[in-house]
Design an enzyme around this catalytic site. Structure first.
Site, mmCIF file in Angstrom:
data_model
loop_
_atom_site.group_PDB
_atom_site.id
_atom_site.type_symbol
_atom_site.label_atom_id
_atom_site.label_comp_id
_atom_site.label_asym_id
_atom_site.label_seq_id
_atom_site.Cartn_x
_atom_site.Cartn_y
_atom_site.Cartn_z
ATOM 1 N N ILE A 156 46.884 26.678 -37.241
ATOM 2 C CA ILE A 156 46.573 26.863 -35.824
ATOM 3 C C ILE A 156 47.050 28.278 -35.507
ATOM 4 O O ILE A 156 48.143 28.674 -35.891
ATOM 5 C CB ILE A 156 47.258 25.792 -34.942
ATOM 6 C CG1 ILE A 156 46.920 25.968 -33.462
ATOM 7 C CG2 ILE A 156 48.764 25.749 -35.139
ATOM 8 C CD1 ILE A 156 47.421 24.796 -32.568
ATOM 9 N N SER A 157 46.203 29.062 -34.838
ATOM 10 C CA SER A 157 46.512 30.471 -34.623
ATOM 11 C C SER A 157 47.724 30.648 -33.712
ATOM 12 O O SER A 157 48.055 29.779 -32.899
ATOM 13 C CB SER A 157 45.312 31.181 -34.005
ATOM 14 O OG SER A 157 44.154 30.957 -34.772
ATOM 15 N N GLN A 158 48.342 31.815 -33.823
ATOM 16 C CA GLN A 158 49.479 32.182 -32.966
ATOM 17 C C GLN A 158 49.027 32.251 -31.499
ATOM 18 O O GLN A 158 47.989 32.848 -31.196
ATOM 19 C CB GLN A 158 49.980 33.553 -33.428
ATOM 20 C CG GLN A 158 51.140 34.090 -32.638
ATOM 21 C CD GLN A 158 51.401 35.562 -32.924
ATOM 22 O OE1 GLN A 158 50.763 36.167 -33.788
ATOM 23 N NE2 GLN A 158 52.329 36.132 -32.192
ATOM 24 N N ARG A 215 49.975 22.168 -26.440
ATOM 25 C CA ARG A 215 49.670 22.620 -27.803
ATOM 26 C C ARG A 215 50.225 21.639 -28.837
ATOM 27 O O ARG A 215 49.721 21.558 -29.946
ATOM 28 C CB ARG A 215 50.253 24.031 -28.018
ATOM 29 C CG ARG A 215 49.833 24.692 -29.354
ATOM 30 C CD ARG A 215 50.192 26.169 -29.361
ATOM 31 N NE ARG A 215 49.805 26.885 -30.568
ATOM 32 C CZ ARG A 215 50.660 27.243 -31.534
ATOM 33 N NH1 ARG A 215 51.944 26.964 -31.444
ATOM 34 N NH2 ARG A 215 50.224 27.897 -32.591
#
Ligand code: SAH
Length: 211
Positions: free
Chosen positions: A59-61, A33
């Site tokens: 950026i999403s969790q 990530r």
């Protein structure tokens, strides 16, 4: 801070939060990530939190990414998936390893270009990108077995219903209120659409037009 041990801890946390799909957990364990966030944020890449990616976007969790991906795959293996909101490309990269082909639409060209470089670096070749307004979906390759939307509209854009295959699933955060939307899973049946709410979530808004 980006070691395999740090990454494994994130996976343990996702399991604790009841993510059960082993394929989803495995691609999240083996996909870095930290290359999807700015270098300054890289040390935080394996925290279970959303992070800024520039241009007012995030950026999403990881937990939400896992939950949405799990919901999308719940009905069995998928061939064609449409994603709206490429952003950093993290969700796209995970999908590319779980389904046959991914089509992803992003309205901000600079984000799309960065994402494209990351896919090249990772050797991911089953992804097609389009710079466009995702409110229109991507008609050229429709219908899709799955559609996933990573920005929140006030209501589901009609083209996304139209571009979903019968038996296919649409996973989308919906709501007028910024920072609090319903995460919906919509299944297309022969007769129409079945919808259920999975969670309360917080996404950036799905905007109109190209950025
Ligand atoms: N899945 C991405 C989420 C990025 S945030 C990630 O994990 O990195 C949501 C993204 O949706 C942003 O990049 C934003 O620019 C994009 N977006 C917002 N409105 C859009 C629209 N109408 N069409 C396409 N993309 C849109």
């Amino acid at each position: 801070m980006t070691s395999q041990r740090t990454r494994d801890r994130l996976i343990d946390r996702l399991r604790d939060k009841n993510i059960q799909n082993e394929s989803v957990l495995e691609v999240m364990r083996s996909t870095p990530r930290h290359i999807f966030v700015d270098e300054a944020m890289a040390t935080r890449a394996y925290e279970d939190t959303a992070l800024p990616i520039g241009l007012g976007q995030t950026i999403s969790q990881p937990y939400i990414v896992a939950r949405m991906t799990e919901a999308l795959l719940d009905g069995g293996p998928l061939e064609k998936v449409l994603e709206i909101g490429t952003g950093s490309g993290y969700q796209t990269a995970l999908l590319s390893r779980l389904v046959k082909r991914v089509y992803s639409v992003e309205r901000i060209e600079a984000l799309q270009q960065q994402a494209r470089l990351r896919f090249q670096e990772l050797g991911l070749r089953n992804i097609r990108l389009k710079h466009s307004d995702g409110n229109w979906g991507w008609d050229d390759y429709a219908p899709y077995d799955g559609i996933i939307v990573t920005a929140a509209p006030a209501k589901v854009p009609k083209p996304l219903f139209d571009q979903l295959k019968v038996g296919g699933r649409l996973v989308i955060p919906v709501g007028e209120q910024e920072g609090s939307q319903n995460l919906l899973v919509v299944t297309r049946t022969e007769e129409g659409f079945d919808s259920k709410t999975l969670d309360l979530v917080s996404f950036v808004p799905l905007l109109g037009g190209r950025g």
